[in-house]
Design a protein around this motif. Sequence first.
Motif, PDB file in Angstrom:
ATOM      1  N   GLN A  12     -35.645 -57.609  90.582  1.00 43.25           N
ATOM      2  CA  GLN A  12     -34.606 -58.236  89.752  1.00 43.25           C
ATOM      3  C   GLN A  12     -35.044 -59.587  89.205  1.00 43.25           C
ATOM      4  O   GLN A  12     -34.258 -60.538  89.147  1.00 43.25           O
ATOM      5  CB  GLN A  12     -33.285 -58.348  90.515  1.00 43.25           C
ATOM      6  CG  GLN A  12     -32.723 -57.007  90.883  1.00 43.25           C
ATOM      7  CD  GLN A  12     -31.365 -57.103  91.533  1.00 43.25           C
ATOM      8  OE1 GLN A  12     -30.807 -58.173  91.727  1.00 43.25           O
ATOM      9  NE2 GLN A  12     -30.805 -55.966  91.861  1.00 43.25           N
ATOM     10  N   GLN A  71     -42.456 -63.893  80.762  1.00 35.94           N
ATOM     11  CA  GLN A  71     -41.219 -64.050  80.006  1.00 35.94           C
ATOM     12  C   GLN A  71     -41.450 -64.202  78.508  1.00 35.94           C
ATOM     13  O   GLN A  71     -40.705 -63.648  77.704  1.00 35.94           O
ATOM     14  CB  GLN A  71     -40.396 -65.199  80.569  1.00 35.94           C
ATOM     15  CG  GLN A  71     -39.837 -64.857  81.929  1.00 35.94           C
ATOM     16  CD  GLN A  71     -39.040 -65.969  82.551  1.00 35.94           C
ATOM     17  OE1 GLN A  71     -38.779 -66.997  81.941  1.00 35.94           O
ATOM     18  NE2 GLN A  71     -38.626 -65.766  83.792  1.00 35.94           N
ATOM     19  N   GLU A  78     -31.305 -59.454  70.962  1.00 34.77           N
ATOM     20  CA  GLU A  78     -30.981 -60.864  71.190  1.00 34.77           C
ATOM     21  C   GLU A  78     -30.996 -61.166  72.686  1.00 34.77           C
ATOM     22  O   GLU A  78     -30.353 -60.473  73.476  1.00 34.77           O
ATOM     23  CB  GLU A  78     -29.612 -61.181  70.617  1.00 34.77           C
ATOM     24  CG  GLU A  78     -29.273 -62.644  70.669  1.00 34.77           C
ATOM     25  CD  GLU A  78     -27.948 -62.956  69.991  1.00 34.77           C
ATOM     26  OE1 GLU A  78     -27.280 -63.882  70.468  1.00 34.77           O
ATOM     27  OE2 GLU A  78     -27.599 -62.284  69.014  1.00 34.77           O
ATOM     28  N   LEU A  79     -31.736 -62.169  73.065  1.00 36.12           N
ATOM     29  CA  LEU A  79     -31.786 -62.625  74.459  1.00 36.12           C
ATOM     30  C   LEU A  79     -31.293 -64.060  74.538  1.00 36.12           C
ATOM     31  O   LEU A  79     -31.549 -64.853  73.638  1.00 36.12           O
ATOM     32  CB  LEU A  79     -33.214 -62.591  75.000  1.00 36.12           C
ATOM     33  CG  LEU A  79     -33.840 -61.248  75.294  1.00 36.12           C
ATOM     34  CD1 LEU A  79     -35.271 -61.437  75.782  1.00 36.12           C
ATOM     35  CD2 LEU A  79     -33.042 -60.489  76.314  1.00 36.12           C
ATOM     36  N   GLN A  80     -30.638 -64.369  75.625  1.00 34.69           N
ATOM     37  CA  GLN A  80     -30.234 -65.730  75.943  1.00 34.69           C
ATOM     38  C   GLN A  80     -31.092 -66.200  77.107  1.00 34.69           C
ATOM     39  O   GLN A  80     -31.553 -65.382  77.902  1.00 34.69           O
ATOM     40  CB  GLN A  80     -28.754 -65.762  76.340  1.00 34.69           C
ATOM     41  CG  GLN A  80     -27.816 -65.252  75.274  1.00 34.69           C
ATOM     42  CD  GLN A  80     -27.875 -66.094  74.012  1.00 34.69           C
ATOM     43  OE1 GLN A  80     -27.951 -67.322  74.064  1.00 34.69           O
ATOM     44  NE2 GLN A  80     -27.844 -65.431  72.872  1.00 34.69           N
ATOM     45  N   ASP A 118     -30.550 -64.652  80.418  1.00 34.85           N
ATOM     46  CA  ASP A 118     -30.916 -63.258  80.611  1.00 34.85           C
ATOM     47  C   ASP A 118     -32.209 -63.115  81.407  1.00 34.85           C
ATOM     48  O   ASP A 118     -32.475 -62.067  81.988  1.00 34.85           O
ATOM     49  CB  ASP A 118     -31.087 -62.549  79.263  1.00 34.85           C
ATOM     50  CG  ASP A 118     -29.788 -62.468  78.480  1.00 34.85           C
ATOM     51  OD1 ASP A 118     -28.702 -62.478  79.106  1.00 34.85           O
ATOM     52  OD2 ASP A 118     -29.864 -62.394  77.244  1.00 34.85           O
ATOM     53  N   LEU A 119     -33.010 -64.165  81.429  1.00 32.17           N
ATOM     54  CA  LEU A 119     -34.294 -64.120  82.123  1.00 32.17           C
ATOM     55  C   LEU A 119     -34.275 -64.833  83.471  1.00 32.17           C
ATOM     56  O   LEU A 119     -35.283 -64.879  84.167  1.00 32.17           O
ATOM     57  CB  LEU A 119     -35.389 -64.736  81.244  1.00 32.17           C
ATOM     58  CG  LEU A 119     -35.593 -64.044  79.895  1.00 32.17           C
ATOM     59  CD1 LEU A 119     -36.627 -64.786  79.081  1.00 32.17           C
ATOM     60  CD2 LEU A 119     -35.981 -62.592  80.064  1.00 32.17           C
TER      61      LEU A 119
END
Length: 56
Positions: A20, A27, A40-42, A45-46
């Motif tokens: 997880q 990244q 779209e990533l924020q 999210d990482l």
Amino acid sequence: MAQKLGHKSHTTVQGWWDRQVIPAQRQREVVGAAERLGIELQPGDLIPAQAEKVAA
């Protein structure tokens, strides 16, 4: 996702799923693939949920 990142085997991404977490050194690779695919990533999210709790 492994295929989209150009990995020959799914085991790398499977390991991220199992743990997880996407390792910090991977990244940028993930963000780049998401941009190419129109996903779209924020920043959150990482970041694993557990790390967010510790930082708070």
